[in-house]
Write a protein that holds these residues in place. Structure first.
Motif, PDB file in Angstrom:
ATOM      1  N   GLU A  68       1.148   2.197   0.706  1.00 41.28           N
ATOM      2  CA  GLU A  68       1.136   1.402  -0.523  1.00 41.28           C
ATOM      3  C   GLU A  68       2.440   1.568  -1.290  1.00 41.28           C
ATOM      4  O   GLU A  68       2.993   0.587  -1.831  1.00 41.28           O
ATOM      5  N   GLU A  71       5.009  -0.577   0.331  1.00 42.30           N
ATOM      6  CA  GLU A  71       4.872  -2.003   0.035  1.00 42.30           C
ATOM      7  C   GLU A  71       5.317  -2.318  -1.386  1.00 42.30           C
ATOM      8  O   GLU A  71       5.943  -3.351  -1.647  1.00 42.30           O
ATOM      9  N   ARG A  72       5.005  -1.427  -2.314  1.00 40.28           N
ATOM     10  CA  ARG A  72       5.409  -1.659  -3.706  1.00 40.28           C
ATOM     11  C   ARG A  72       6.915  -1.489  -3.897  1.00 40.28           C
ATOM     12  O   ARG A  72       7.524  -2.214  -4.686  1.00 40.28           O
ATOM     13  N   PRO A 225       4.003  -0.301   6.216  1.00 41.56           N
ATOM     14  CA  PRO A 225       2.641   0.216   6.017  1.00 41.56           C
ATOM     15  C   PRO A 225       1.818   0.233   7.310  1.00 41.56           C
ATOM     16  O   PRO A 225       1.096   1.202   7.581  1.00 41.56           O
ATOM     17  N   LEU A 366       1.985   7.227  -7.407  1.00 41.03           N
ATOM     18  CA  LEU A 366       1.251   5.980  -7.195  1.00 41.03           C
ATOM     19  C   LEU A 366       0.424   5.608  -8.427  1.00 41.03           C
ATOM     20  O   LEU A 366       0.291   4.424  -8.763  1.00 41.03           O
ATOM     21  N   ARG A 370       1.122   2.088 -10.169  1.00 43.68           N
ATOM     22  CA  ARG A 370       0.018   1.128 -10.313  1.00 43.68           C
ATOM     23  C   ARG A 370      -0.155   0.720 -11.767  1.00 43.68           C
ATOM     24  O   ARG A 370      -0.403  -0.460 -12.064  1.00 43.68           O
ATOM     25  N   VAL A 379      -0.998  -5.920  -3.702  1.00 43.06           N
ATOM     26  CA  VAL A 379      -0.545  -5.367  -2.431  1.00 43.06           C
ATOM     27  C   VAL A 379      -1.577  -5.614  -1.347  1.00 43.06           C
ATOM     28  O   VAL A 379      -2.771  -5.705  -1.604  1.00 43.06           O
ATOM     29  N   PRO A 382      -3.582  -1.516  -0.029  1.00 40.05           N
ATOM     30  CA  PRO A 382      -3.940  -0.528  -1.053  1.00 40.05           C
ATOM     31  C   PRO A 382      -4.600   0.694  -0.425  1.00 40.05           C
ATOM     32  O   PRO A 382      -5.202   0.608   0.654  1.00 40.05           O
ATOM     33  N   VAL A 383      -4.491   1.821  -1.101  1.00 46.06           N
ATOM     34  CA  VAL A 383      -5.104   3.055  -0.595  1.00 46.06           C
ATOM     35  C   VAL A 383      -6.623   2.924  -0.667  1.00 46.06           C
ATOM     36  O   VAL A 383      -7.171   2.694  -1.754  1.00 46.06           O
ATOM     37  N   HIS A 386      -8.945   4.741  -3.614  1.00 45.66           N
ATOM     38  CA  HIS A 386      -8.154   5.126  -4.784  1.00 45.66           C
ATOM     39  C   HIS A 386      -8.987   4.860  -6.048  1.00 45.66           C
ATOM     40  O   HIS A 386      -9.681   3.847  -6.118  1.00 45.66           O
TER      41      HIS A 386
END
Length: 464
Positions: A68, A71-72, A225, A366, A370, A379, A382-383, A386
């Motif tokens: 993640e 990607e961010r 990812p 993170l 976020r 995204v 995502p985890v 989370h």
């Protein structure tokens, strides 16, 4: 004088190459040795395999966290960029400082000498193992200076050979060796299982290094990812398979009794040829680690220099090969210096606490990113779970640091002290960067921040 504008690092790696980089950062010599250490903490097959499965779960959560983050913020330097943006540039700098002088210098030197030892043993060379280590580091530095494609080709080849060695070990253990009769084992408690997790987590470490080369992966928001998750899952399968055949062939007691389980098992199956085969496999694994480190780690120092908080020359890129040549040479030179000094084992004692402090901080970043919604879009990776899964990873990182501090208080204090010693260096470089921008030759005004090493910045600076 202001820092030169760096040329961009070009995206030349695809999904498969990035996946091999992820796996190459994890698989080293640990899987050939650490299972014995685990078996000395816990004494039954279910608990031994459970420790490796739990470690794989932690590594997979870490991979999702870094997926993640990638990607961010698909930026050169990976972890350095996350810490810089989420907390403060000084935190990112301290990570790069620790990586250069402690985490990677000692690790590269120790592994290079280990490779030299196995190379001398396998080939019968009359050279000193440190001489072989230095020649190897120089050769791999040259390969990586030829460009990321050249470095990843060597890395991918060595990774394929490592996978092949593990598959041969697993198949031979399943087909050719009968399991010993089970023996009674003493009961194990929670503390014993926690102790077993430490060598397991070390063996699973290294997936984060792929994020250092984010800008050199094609479609990084999509491919990196996926490569992180696929690479970690592949390693978990291989590690569980290797431990299964260790237990099948040696039993928990036999696994605990040997310091070289892979060699012991293959010697029992194939005699001296089996032991030689594993020695060759360990040599290949150590060589792969060296190749991987010189491919990925220098990108962090390149990013620091591009931000104006390191020597400006480290941000220079070969116009023809698009490789951070100065950063690669710097890392190789420091590793060679540590290898010649013979102090690498002492430096390695300082690594653990420093490394896991930054793992925990990177996962914690993170939460910050976020909240700021960095990236401006939803995204795709995502985890899962989370904030609970990410919080659990942060907690595990803290537990590793605390357990290391409890077991090795002097090493922990010295290691964290070396990290904090980077603060004066950070202040010095930021002052130089500010004075450079304020000088008549500087191009920025008084209120401007140091240049950032993200892809957009680099392309704008180069006119792309």
């Amino acid at each position: 004088m202001s820092a030169p504008s760096p040329s961009p690092l070009l995206p030349r790696l695809g999904f498969l190459e990035a996946t091999l980089v992820v796996m190459g950062g994890i698989i080293g010599s640990g899987i050939f040795i650490n299972p014995s250490v685990v078996a000395r903490h816990v004494h039954t097959s279910p608990l031994i395999l459970g420790a490796w499965l739990a470690g794989g779960a932690v590594a997979l959560v870490g991979a999702f966290v870094y997926a993640e983050l990638a990607e961010r913020m698909p930026r050169v330097g990976g972890q350095y960029a996350y810490l810089r943006e989420a907390f403060h540039p000084a935190v990112g700098f301290l990570y790069g400082w620790a990586l250069l002088l402690v985490i990677n210098a000692g690790g590269l030197a120790a592994v290079a000498v280990t490779f030299g030892r196995y190379a001398v043993e396998l080939t019968g060379l009359t050279l000193d193992e440190r001489t072989v280590a230095i020649v190897t580091l120089l050769a791999l530095a040259v390969v990586n200076c030829l460009g990321v494609k050249s470095g990843s080709l060597v890395q991918g080849t060595l990774m394929a050979l490592k996978i092949g060695v593990l598959l041969v070990l697993i198949v031979a253990g399943l087909v050719l060796h009968r399991p010993p009769a089970p023996a009674a084992a003493p009961p194990d408690g929670l503390l014993a299982f926690g102790g077993a997790m430490v060598p397991v987590l070390f063996a699973y470490g290294g997936w984060q290094a792929a994020n250092f080369i984010a800008t050199e992966v094609r479609e990084p928001r999509r491919n990196l990812p996926r490569a992180l998750v696929a690479g970690v899952i592949g390693v978990v399968v291989l590690y569980l398979g290797a431990n299964w055949v260790y237990l099948r062939g040696l039993g928990p007691a036999g696994l605990a009794a040997t310091g070289t389980p892979a060699s012991t098992l293959m010697r029992a199956i194939l005699g001296p040829r089996g032991a030689t085969f594993i020695a060759l496999g360990i040599a290949i694994s150590t060589l792969g680690f060296l190749s991987h480190s010189l491919l990925t780690m220098p990108r962090v120092y390149f990013a620091m220099a591009a931000d104006g908080v390191f020597f400006p020359s480290v941000a220079r890129v070969s116009e023809r090969r698009r490789a951070p040549v100065v950063a690669i040479i710097l890392q190789a030179a420091l590793a060679i210096g540590v290898a010649l000094s013979g102090r690498y084992e002492q430096i390695l004692g300082y690594v653990v606490s420093a490394d896991w402090v930054f793992f925990g901080l990177s996962a914690a970043s993170l939460f910050v990113l976020r909240r700021r919604a960095v990236g401006g879009e939803k995204v795709r990776f995502p985890v899962p779970g989370h904030p609970f899964s990410t919080g659990a990873f942060v907690a595990v990182s803290a537990l590793v640091v605390l357990s290391t501090a409890w077991a090795y208080p002097v090493n922990t204090i010295v290691g964290l002290g070396l990290v904090l010693a980077g603060l004066p260096a950070y202040v010095l470089w930021t002052r130089r960067a500010v004075s450079g921008r304020l000088s008549p030759g500087g191009s920025a005004g008084p209120g401007c921040s140091p240049p950032r090493s993200d892809p957009g910045h680099l392309q704008k600076k180069s006119g792309g």
